[in-house]
Motif scaffolding. Structure first.
Motif, PDB file in Angstrom:
ATOM      1  N   SER B  21     -44.335  29.269  63.674  1.00  0.00           N
ATOM      2  CA  SER B  21     -44.250  30.623  63.123  1.00  0.00           C
ATOM      3  C   SER B  21     -42.895  30.805  62.446  1.00  0.00           C
ATOM      4  N   ALA B  22     -42.914  30.930  61.130  1.00  0.00           N
ATOM      5  CA  ALA B  22     -41.660  30.893  60.369  1.00  0.00           C
ATOM      6  C   ALA B  22     -41.981  31.121  58.898  1.00  0.00           C
ATOM      7  N   PRO B  23     -40.989  31.053  58.023  1.00  0.00           N
ATOM      8  CA  PRO B  23     -41.267  31.275  56.597  1.00  0.00           C
ATOM      9  C   PRO B  23     -42.424  30.446  56.020  1.00  0.00           C
ATOM     10  N   PRO B  24     -42.632  29.172  56.435  1.00  0.00           N
ATOM     11  CA  PRO B  24     -43.745  28.423  55.831  1.00  0.00           C
ATOM     12  C   PRO B  24     -45.131  28.999  56.147  1.00  0.00           C
ATOM     13  N   THR B  25     -45.212  29.928  57.123  1.00  0.00           N
ATOM     14  CA  THR B  25     -46.514  30.531  57.448  1.00  0.00           C
ATOM     15  C   THR B  25     -46.479  32.023  57.160  1.00  0.00           C
ATOM     16  N   ASN B  26     -45.753  32.391  56.137  1.00  0.00           N
ATOM     17  CA  ASN B  26     -45.523  33.814  55.857  1.00  0.00           C
ATOM     18  C   ASN B  26     -46.772  34.542  55.381  1.00  0.00           C
ATOM     19  N   MET B  27     -47.669  33.854  54.696  1.00  0.00           N
ATOM     20  CA  MET B  27     -48.820  34.554  54.105  1.00  0.00           C
ATOM     21  C   MET B  27     -49.991  33.600  53.901  1.00  0.00           C
ATOM     22  N   GLY B  28     -51.104  34.180  53.614  1.00  0.00           N
ATOM     23  CA  GLY B  28     -52.344  33.427  53.500  1.00  0.00           C
ATOM     24  C   GLY B  28     -52.288  32.285  52.510  1.00  0.00           C
ATOM     25  N   SER B  29     -51.741  32.545  51.347  1.00  0.00           N
ATOM     26  CA  SER B  29     -51.744  31.500  50.325  1.00  0.00           C
ATOM     27  C   SER B  29     -50.927  30.298  50.772  1.00  0.00           C
ATOM     28  N   MET B  30     -49.870  30.567  51.537  1.00  0.00           N
ATOM     29  CA  MET B  30     -49.041  29.455  52.014  1.00  0.00           C
ATOM     30  C   MET B  30     -49.772  28.646  53.077  1.00  0.00           C
ATOM     31  N   VAL B  31     -50.338  29.342  54.045  1.00  0.00           N
ATOM     32  CA  VAL B  31     -51.042  28.642  55.123  1.00  0.00           C
ATOM     33  C   VAL B  31     -52.199  27.828  54.551  1.00  0.00           C
ATOM     34  N   GLU B  32     -52.881  28.394  53.551  1.00  0.00           N
ATOM     35  CA  GLU B  32     -54.008  27.669  52.951  1.00  0.00           C
ATOM     36  C   GLU B  32     -53.532  26.385  52.256  1.00  0.00           C
ATOM     37  N   ARG B  33     -52.413  26.488  51.575  1.00  0.00           N
ATOM     38  CA  ARG B  33     -51.852  25.279  50.944  1.00  0.00           C
ATOM     39  C   ARG B  33     -51.480  24.246  52.002  1.00  0.00           C
ATOM     40  N   GLN B 278     -45.131  21.628  66.961  1.00  0.00           N
ATOM     41  CA  GLN B 278     -45.007  22.578  65.854  1.00  0.00           C
ATOM     42  C   GLN B 278     -43.769  22.204  65.021  1.00  0.00           C
ATOM     43  N   VAL B 279     -43.888  22.383  63.738  1.00  0.00           N
ATOM     44  CA  VAL B 279     -42.844  21.949  62.807  1.00  0.00           C
ATOM     45  C   VAL B 279     -42.484  23.103  61.875  1.00  0.00           C
ATOM     46  N   CYS B 280     -41.206  23.243  61.607  1.00  0.00           N
ATOM     47  CA  CYS B 280     -40.806  24.256  60.621  1.00  0.00           C
ATOM     48  C   CYS B 280     -39.725  23.748  59.676  1.00  0.00           C
ATOM     49  N   THR B 281     -38.530  23.415  60.235  1.00  0.00           N
ATOM     50  CA  THR B 281     -37.379  23.133  59.379  1.00  0.00           C
ATOM     51  C   THR B 281     -37.630  21.994  58.386  1.00  0.00           C
ATOM     52  N   ALA B 282     -38.288  20.948  58.863  1.00  0.00           N
ATOM     53  CA  ALA B 282     -38.551  19.805  57.978  1.00  0.00           C
ATOM     54  C   ALA B 282     -39.404  20.229  56.787  1.00  0.00           C
ATOM     55  N   VAL B 283     -40.323  21.159  57.035  1.00  0.00           N
ATOM     56  CA  VAL B 283     -41.153  21.675  55.935  1.00  0.00           C
ATOM     57  C   VAL B 283     -40.315  22.568  55.020  1.00  0.00           C
ATOM     58  N   MET B 284     -39.421  23.353  55.626  1.00  0.00           N
ATOM     59  CA  MET B 284     -38.551  24.185  54.786  1.00  0.00           C
ATOM     60  C   MET B 284     -37.671  23.318  53.893  1.00  0.00           C
ATOM     61  N   HIS B 285     -37.389  22.113  54.357  1.00  0.00           N
ATOM     62  CA  HIS B 285     -36.541  21.205  53.582  1.00  0.00           C
ATOM     63  C   HIS B 285     -37.348  20.444  52.526  1.00  0.00           C
ATOM     64  N   TYR B 286     -38.494  19.917  52.929  1.00  0.00           N
ATOM     65  CA  TYR B 286     -39.204  18.985  52.041  1.00  0.00           C
ATOM     66  C   TYR B 286     -40.607  19.418  51.629  1.00  0.00           C
ATOM     67  N   GLY B 287     -41.106  20.492  52.222  1.00  0.00           N
ATOM     68  CA  GLY B 287     -42.431  20.968  51.828  1.00  0.00           C
ATOM     69  C   GLY B 287     -43.539  20.474  52.746  1.00  0.00           C
ATOM     70  N   TYR B 288     -44.723  21.040  52.545  1.00  0.00           N
ATOM     71  CA  TYR B 288     -45.890  20.717  53.395  1.00  0.00           C
ATOM     72  C   TYR B 288     -46.250  19.243  53.334  1.00  0.00           C
ATOM     73  N   ARG B 289     -45.891  18.580  52.213  1.00  0.00           N
ATOM     74  CA  ARG B 289     -46.322  17.204  51.975  1.00  0.00           C
ATOM     75  C   ARG B 289     -45.903  16.222  53.061  1.00  0.00           C
ATOM     76  N   ILE B 290     -44.898  16.586  53.873  1.00  0.00           N
ATOM     77  CA  ILE B 290     -44.445  15.635  54.897  1.00  0.00           C
ATOM     78  C   ILE B 290     -45.535  15.330  55.917  1.00  0.00           C
ATOM     79  N   ILE B 291     -46.584  16.169  55.978  1.00  0.00           N
ATOM     80  CA  ILE B 291     -47.650  15.956  56.956  1.00  0.00           C
ATOM     81  C   ILE B 291     -48.375  14.627  56.716  1.00  0.00           C
ATOM     82  N   GLU B 292     -48.381  14.184  55.483  1.00  0.00           N
ATOM     83  CA  GLU B 292     -49.133  12.961  55.175  1.00  0.00           C
ATOM     84  C   GLU B 292     -48.630  11.782  56.007  1.00  0.00           C
TER      85      GLU B 292
END
Lengths: 491, 422
Positions: B21-33, B278-292
């Motif tokens: 729960s953090a800026p990367p999950t701020n809104m629907g469009s972000m969570v969907e991406r 749960q992950v936040c900072t790494a995504v704030m740094h590099y984006g959702y793509r790190i999940i791959e």
């Protein structure tokens, strides 16, 4: 035959060809590179540096954003640190010893980091060295090259009144007149001399020192000539940093033909950056395969010579130039003629012809058609000057004999350093001899022992077993025992 | 390919990786991406009474040329209207029924307030709740966030309130800003929590601009402490996760949070008892793509180790964590320098000399000087091994044969006369 520049290149292209081969780092690069340094303890780079600059210390200061402190570490151990940052053969010194080279063949770019830190203070005119309280003693230094400048800086820090005499119009010696332009333009070395001038060091440029004035025809005739005896009466001690003399002679037929020039003269002309005034052949042959030969041949090519040949009487393996200089020459498109000894230079319809005899056993005679020949076969010793200085002994190769710790010659009031002592080495080697000489002079005149940064390799005390031998600061000839020179040994 | 799907306290997700729960999950469009990129679940940015944020909000801890090994923030919970968030949660869940959507909640400490928001939020189709008892800045000054998590009684009480009306799994997110994480963990369990998640961010002042002398992050010349997260907090999080995993009274799943950048970090959390991460900072740094790579790397790891499911590794290292008093005093290792790999930087020497036990000297091999360990003096502390930059240059070598393990507890539980001095 005239050698009017007929380069097919336009000025813009030539300027591009002479851009810094190791350009300045930008801030991002400096941050990244300085942080890559692992801060070795008793670091191999520091050991490998002839002036023993505390390399990890100055690099970590760059990383911490302390550029002033970083530059101070550098200049403290090497007053010509900005010059050395550009002209040092770092591949065989600090960077060659770097553990990151051992680890992954990617040494820290120590030279460029050193340039980054020294540029900061030079560009901001932030003096990092301070002159000492005047001590009433005066030292005359002959030659404003790296050895002379270094010695002057240290002595000024100790409070000496220093005058440097140099026959050239600009200070810096070979650093100003003899470095390949793509390595360093003369502004840097002159600026560095100015930095030393700000310590109160006086420069008497355009001034020739005459050593043998016994006969009337040798007496100084103009105000630009000063006799050595005069110097001795003016100063409490003298430091000889006169370097080497003219290029060696080939002693072959045609050596004096128009179109045959000395490498150092050629390089000096390039330093003017007045590109279109520099004599240049269409096809250029360089005789010799040392580092100066590479500087000359690559620059001839960069100026626009269509073909450049490097002619050497031995094999590629025996070539005295550093490996990386050879690589550069190859990259620049130099053509090599190995195992060919010049036997005559002939003048022909289309220019010159360099006649060589193969030394590969075939004794075959070959001719290289060219219109310019550059001699780069080493410099002569200044024997006629030195042989007239009282009580200064030379070795069989014409080098001044000194105590390698104090740089004192066999005349107790005369010290010497740089190429005239070591026979011709790097600027950084000369700088170190200047440092040691300053210590020696101070001990001789004031009886006080000082040790400047990097005067010795800082050894780790806690050792099991034998330490590797110290690289001699000056040259590897046996030093004259200090007692024989009538000085107390110390250090 | 191992099975990465996880059932965390009844909440199913295709993999164990959730966005915190953090800026990367701020809104629907972000969570969907994020779901499109591959994230298994997302804990929505905390809902509550809309707030007003300040500018600026973030500050970073850099290490040399490495950016952002730690991050702190003074951003508060969502600044969007509740009904907008609820609508987007509903739509998001409808679009991505297989991904986990968890609603993070934080309201004032009134039973009615909690009842009201839980009732509103559970009609969205979300899979669960996370109660934000961890936010250490701003909200805690208003009696919320960490102000809850720092008092076990409050933690228990509010959890009970939520459980009274919730028909979804309830995760309690704990604050690390306590001296002992076990009491808040137990309080959550006692209050009926279906799971706990930890750690939330750590109280921190990120630094000071030494020219202006204003601390970071600068809000019109002033600064306030913020919540610290990112790579640098991982060891703190691992400790707290393992403490709860070891506690016999806490038998609910743990969601591990804190400094997770890679699949490797995630594996460590799972081994120490977390059932998902749960992950936040790494995504704030590099984006959702790190999940791959997180999914790919975890898959390869599980295959290589022969595990069919990610659930099989949960807690495997927990029995390996004990108290100091239960460690074997006779286990003996020493450092040994392998000259062929040594690059002679001498960092081991100076570290040992000035930071440990003065047992690395020098020897000469083929004319070169190498560090050498005085094994009589070496205490096996690891420092030289840790500072060594050359792979394989220093090994820690075991000297004892393991035949006589003895612990401090063993020694102190024996009758005094059998104890040897020294």
């Amino acid at each position: 035959m005239s050698l009017i520049h007929d380069s097919p290149l336009n000025i813009e292209q030539i300027e591009r060809n002479f851009r810094d081969i190791a350009p300045a780092l930008n801030e991002a690069e400096a941050v990244l590179e300085s942080n890559r340094c692992i801060y070795c303890y008793d670091a191999p780079c520091t050991r490998a540096c002839p002036t023993h600059i505390d390399v990890p210390s100055f690099i970590k200061k760059i990383a911490s954003g302390n550029l002033l402190g970083s530059a101070r570490v550098i200049f403290d151990a090497n007053p010509i640190g900005a010059t050395c940052a550009r002209v040092c053969p770092v591949e065989v010194l600090c960077e060659g010893a770097c553990v990151e080279k051992t680890l992954m063949d990617k040494p820290i770019e120590i030279g460029r980091l050193q340039r980054y830190a020294t540029d900061f203070v030079m560009q901001n005119e932030r003096g990092v060295l301070t002159a000492g309280t005047p001590n009433g003693k005066s030292v005359g230094i002959i030659g404003s090259g790296p050895a002379g400048l270094s010695c002057a800086a240290y002595l000024a820090r100790l409070g000496y009144a220093i005058t440097i005499y140099d026959k050239k119009p600009l200070p810096g010696g070979l650093d100003t007149y003899g470095m390949a332009e793509y390595k360093m333009s003369q502004i840097v070395s002159v600026d560095e001399a100015r930095q030393i001038e700000r310590l109160g060091v006086k420069f008497r440029l355009n001034t020739e020192i005459i050593s043998n004035t016994k006969t009337e025809d040798r007496k100084p005739k103009t105000e630009n000539q000063v006799s050595f005896e005069d110097l001795q009466s003016r100063h409490d001690a003298i430091f000889l940093a006169i370097g080497l003399g003219a290029t060696n002679k080939l002693n072959i037929e045609g050596e004096n033909l128009n179109g045959v020039i000395d490498a150092l003269d050629f390089i000096e002309r390039i330093k003017t950056r007045d590109w279109k005034s520099i004599p240049l052949g269409r096809i250029v042959a360089i005789i010799g395969a040392g580092n100066t030969a590479v500087d000359a041949v690559t620059q001839a090519k960069r100026l626009g010579a269509e073909r450049v040949f490097m002619v050497y009487r031995k094999t590629a393996k025996e070539m005295p130039a550093y490996e990386y200089e050879y690589e550069l020459a190859k990259k620049d498109g130099v053509e090599f003629v190995w195992q060919a000894a010049p036997i005559a230079i002939l003048s022909g319809e289309n220019g010159l012809s360099l006649r060589c005899e193969k030394t590969d056993g075939s004794n075959q005679v070959i001719e290289i058609a060219c219109d310019m020949i550059i001699k780069a076969i080493g410099q002569q010793k200044q024997h006629s000057f030195l042989s007239q200085i009282p009580d200064v002994r030379l070795d069989e190769k014409g080098r001044i004999i000194v105590n390698t710790e104090t740089m004192q010659t066999t005349n107790p009031r005369i010290f010497a350093g740089g190429d005239c002592v070591n026979g011709g080495r790097e600027a950084v080697d000369a700088a170190q001899t200047g440092k040691l000489a300053a210590q020696g002079i101070h001990f001789n005149l004031m009886g006080e022992q000082v040790e400047f940064a990097g005067a010795k390799i800082p050894f780790i005390e806690k050792i099991h077993g034998e330490m590797p031998a110290i690289t001699p600061a000056a040259f590897d000839e046996p030093a004259i025992p200090a007692e024989d020179l009538g000085v107390k040994s110390y250090g | 390919m191992a099975d990465l799907s996880v059932n965390f306290a009844g909440i199913k997700s295709p993999n164990p990786f959730w966005l915190a729960s953090a800026p990367p999950t701020n809104m629907g469009s972000m969570v969907e991406r994020a779901f499109e990129a591959g994230w298994g679940g997302a804990v929505w940015k905390t809902l509550g009474e809309p707030i007003v944020n300040v500018c600026s909000r973030l500050a970073s801890l850099d290490n040399g040329a490495n950016r952002m090994i730690g991050l702190n923030n003074i951003e508060l919970i969502t600044d969007r209207p509740l009904d907008v968030n609820l609508k987007e949660i509903y739509e998001c869940k409808k679009k991505y029924p297989n991904n986990a959507v968890i609603v993070s909640l934080m309201v004032e400490s009134k039973r009615e307030a909690w009842h009201e928001i839980v009732k509103k939020a559970q009609d969205t189709g979300a899979d669960g709740f996370e109660l934000n008892f961890g936010c250490p800045h701003g909200m805690s000054e208003r009696g919320m966030g960490a102000a809850m998590g720092q008092v076990p009684e409050y933690t228990c009480m509010v959890t009970e309130w939520v459980k009274e009306v919730s028909n979804l799994p309830v995760i309690v997110k704990l604050t690390p800003n306590v001296t002992n994480i076990v009491p808040p963990g137990r309080a959550a369990a006692k209050g009926g929590a279906d799971a706990v998640s930890l750690i939330n961010t750590i109280n921190s002042v990120m630094g000071v601009d030494i020219d202006s002398m204003i601390p970071y992050p600068n809000v019109n010349g002033m600064a306030a402490h913020g919540g610290y997260c990112g790579t640098a907090v991982k060891p703190i999080a691992l400790n707290m996760v393992s403490e709860l995993a070891r506690d016999a009274e806490i038998n609910i799943p743990i969601s591990g949070i804190g400094g997770i950048n890679t699949w490797r970090d995630a594996v460590e959390f799972l081994l120490l008892g977390a059932s998902n991460v749960q992950v936040c900072t790494a995504v704030m740094h590099y984006g959702y793509r790190i999940i791959e790579d997180m999914i790919d790397g975890l898959n390869n790891y599980l295959d290589e180790k022969g595990f069919a499911s990610v659930n099989d590794i949960v807690g495997l290292s927990v029995p390996r964590v004990t108290d100091w008093g239960a460690l074997d005093l006779n286990y003996k290792t020493v450092a040994r320098v392998n000259f062929e790999n040594c690059i002679r930087c001498n960092l081991c020497h100076i570290a040992c000399e000035d930071g440990a036990h003065q047992c690395i000297d020098f020897t000469e091999v083929n004319g070169l000087r190498y560090p050498i360990v005085d094994e009589q003096e070496c205490v096996g502390c690891n420092l030289c091994y840790l500072v060594c930059p050359a792979p394989g240059a220093i090994s820690m070598v075991r000297l004892d044969d393991g035949s006589n393990p003895t612990t401090w507890r063993d020694l102190t539980s024996r009758p005094p006369e059998t104890m040897t001095g020294d």
